[in-house]
Design an enzyme around this catalytic site. Structure first.
Site, PDB file in Angstrom:
ATOM      1  N   SER A  39       0.798  -1.216   0.000  1.00  0.00           N
ATOM      2  CA  SER A  39       0.000   0.000   0.000  1.00  0.00           C
ATOM      3  C   SER A  39       0.836   1.275   0.000  1.00  0.00           C
ATOM      4  O   SER A  39       0.321   2.353  -0.284  1.00  0.00           O
ATOM      5  CB  SER A  39      -0.949   0.023   1.202  1.00  0.00           C
ATOM      6  OG  SER A  39      -0.251   0.251   2.402  1.00  0.00           O
ATOM      7  N   LYS A  87       0.546   4.092   6.771  1.00  0.00           N
ATOM      8  CA  LYS A  87      -0.054   5.062   5.844  1.00  0.00           C
ATOM      9  C   LYS A  87       0.561   6.443   6.036  1.00  0.00           C
ATOM     10  O   LYS A  87       1.228   6.712   7.024  1.00  0.00           O
ATOM     11  CB  LYS A  87      -1.574   5.163   6.089  1.00  0.00           C
ATOM     12  CG  LYS A  87      -2.332   3.855   6.088  1.00  0.00           C
ATOM     13  CD  LYS A  87      -2.362   3.183   4.730  1.00  0.00           C
ATOM     14  CE  LYS A  87      -3.108   1.838   4.798  1.00  0.00           C
ATOM     15  NZ  LYS A  87      -3.006   1.092   3.532  1.00  0.00           N
TER      16      LYS A  87
END
Length: 204
Positions: A39, A87
């Protein structure tokens, strides 16, 4: 002094103190973690080891690790064990967010660089997965579309809005909302040999 006490003083005590210091550092200050998944590609890779600073101040555009159990409402967690996501912080408490159909990000009305991702990622990568190509979003419109537990016009106190750099493949705040400060484990820093260190360690 007896031989036993001398051994304790010269050998056992330093070892115990060293172990306690190492435990304290790992528990409260610094540890090494492994990236799981793609990600954050290409800036962070699957199975890459990075440093996690537990007391570092959380700033916009830095990369954080947080426990997604109880945050990611799109998944069913079978127990209370932590599940860690990596993230990038897009918006801080008090920030407003506007993402345009052309792939431009505005925080509090000011355009952000987003140089850590390509122009294609800013449009198709960010907007296609949430079916907003040609539309863009705000925090409120995103929350309405994706059925967040609660919608927001701006990021409230002690929460953060996050996205992965590989937005086409990232399960992030676009889908399930905001990350509470209490869930954040720390700020990610990469080692000097990482060619993308400038957009991880001190991105501005």
């Amino acid at each position: 002094m007896s031989r036993f006490l001398k051994i304790c003083r010269d050998f056992i005590l330093p070892v115990v103190i060293g172990l306690l210091i190492a435990f304290a550092i790992k528990q409260f200050l610094f540890t090494i973690v492994k990236v799981d998944g793609s990600s954050m590609s290409p800036n962070l890779h699957n199975n890459e080891r990075v440093a996690l600073l537990k007391t570092a101040k959380i700033k916009r555009d830095l990369v954080i690790v947080f426990n997604a159990n109880g945050v990611d409402g799109t998944k069913v967690f079978t127990n209370n064990s932590p599940v860690y996501y990596v993230k990038r912080v897009i918006a801080l408490p008090g920030d407003t967010v506007k993402y345009t159909s052309k792939g431009n990000l505005y925080i509090n009305g000011k355009k952000q660089s987003q140089s850590y991702i390509t122009k294609k990622q800013r449009t198709t990568g960010t907007l296609d997965p949430i079916n907003l190509t040609g539309k863009g979003f705000t925090l409120y419109s995103l929350g309405e579309q994706e059925n967040w537990p609660k919608t927001y016009f701006k990021v409230p106190k002690n929460k953060y809005f996050v996205m992965g750099d590989n937005r086409a493949k990232s399960n992030d705040g676009r889908f399930w909302g905001l990350v509470p400060k209490s869930k954040v484990t720390g700020v990610v820093k990469v080692f000097p040999w990482n060619s993308h260190r400038s957009v991880i360690n001190n991105y501005k």
